[in-house]
Enzyme design. Sequence first.
Site: not given
Length: 480
Positions: A211, A230-231, A252, A254, A286, A380, A382
């Site tokens: 991060p 990602g998320s 782009e 979830g 996703c 979500e 996943f």
Amino acid sequence: MTLIDLARTGGKVYSGGWREPAGGSTKVVEPATGVVLAEVGVGDVGDIDDAVRAAALAQPGWQAMPAPDRAAVLRRAALVLVEHTTEVVEWLIRESGSVRGKAEYEVASAADELWAAATLPMYPHGELLPDPAGRRSVARRVPVGTVGVISPWNVPLLLALRAVAPALALGNAVVLKPDPRTAVSGGHAVAAVFDRAGLPGGVLHVLAGGPEAGEALVRHPGTDMIAFTGSSAVGRHIGATAGGALKRVSLELGGNNALLVLDDADVAAAAAAGAWSSFFHQGQVCMSAGRHIVVEAVADRYADALCRHAAQAVVGDPWTERVVLGPLIDLAQRDRVDRIVRESIAAGAVLREGGSHDGLMYRPTVLTGVTPELPAFREEIFGPVAPVIVVADEDEAVRIANLTEYGLVASVYTGSATRGAALADRLATGIVHVNDPTVDDNAYVPFGGRGASGNGHRHGIGRNTEEFTQWQWLTLPAAG
């Protein structure tokens, strides 16, 4: 000849050549076995600063290169990747937990992204405008400059190249930060492909990192655009941070995607597609179907068929066994999936199949009796979980499908294509399939969503100019 030579590059990062990073190194672990596959270099804040500055210096020369020459680099990169398919497939299987079919599909799709990107330099990038002063007035698309790409672990090669390839093709420099859990297939492979293809030094930098490195890339004044996959939670943070700097972002994110089964659907076909949509790559996509919204008239038959698919699916080590599902990426992801399942059952959902795990191997799971207030509906997941929601009719199916902050993809199963197309007009998603699974993609389509699913779109062949370039108005004196 081996493409990925970790004996030479394992502890390093790529900056037009391999160098030792200040950020040290991290271990890449095979999720199926816990075996350490490699030790790779990771970038820290200082490494990000060095890479962005070097990219900014290299970008003007790359932009000035004749378009056919830039296109040739992308074509050579595609050929290199295809030549080394077997090697990259192995890394995808062992590093990301992909089953073989998914890994082979990913490499082929990544090559398609390179082929599609190779066409971009040859497309017209401007318009001749009327001008009241009699000048030559032109609107033209020019590169944004230096693009920071932050890519995920679930489809690491494809989702890196889907941004890196068009950004490079259109004359930008790129700093790629792949997830350190898939630093080889999502980072070293990308660097090696372009290095072998003859990309000029300094145009591409690849630094795995966590991060802090991602934050540094987003905040750096030298990055002109951030392309993140990602998320939604991280995407919101990146959007807010970049927005404060008036920096372009392509997000782009979830999805909590709905697969709608109407009363005239082929139930067997719908259940097969539903199983594929929820269990493909352990649900870590996703586009996975997070909600199976089924009209009451066919709900029992659909749930029974879905449970049969789940029960028959073999889960195991995709490198050493013939399996349908491999491992989840790590313990944190497994625990998150299991929490959502357990909390939903405690709140009234019925566990029809699965719901157990052996290490990171999570059994494909079917929940019925799911309602909108349950975690299995709202979040979500996943993971390989198929929540089934029963509705009275088509109108309620649409209302429930739209009852989410996400808006990526939906699928409709019906006996009438006309009925499916009409229903698609009422679904608030960027993608709708009729009588096809939710999981589908290729290099030649507009891919993106709405709402919490992001603001980014990959427009396919010839259209990515909209994402990775900006307008410039140019006037010239009239000739003569």
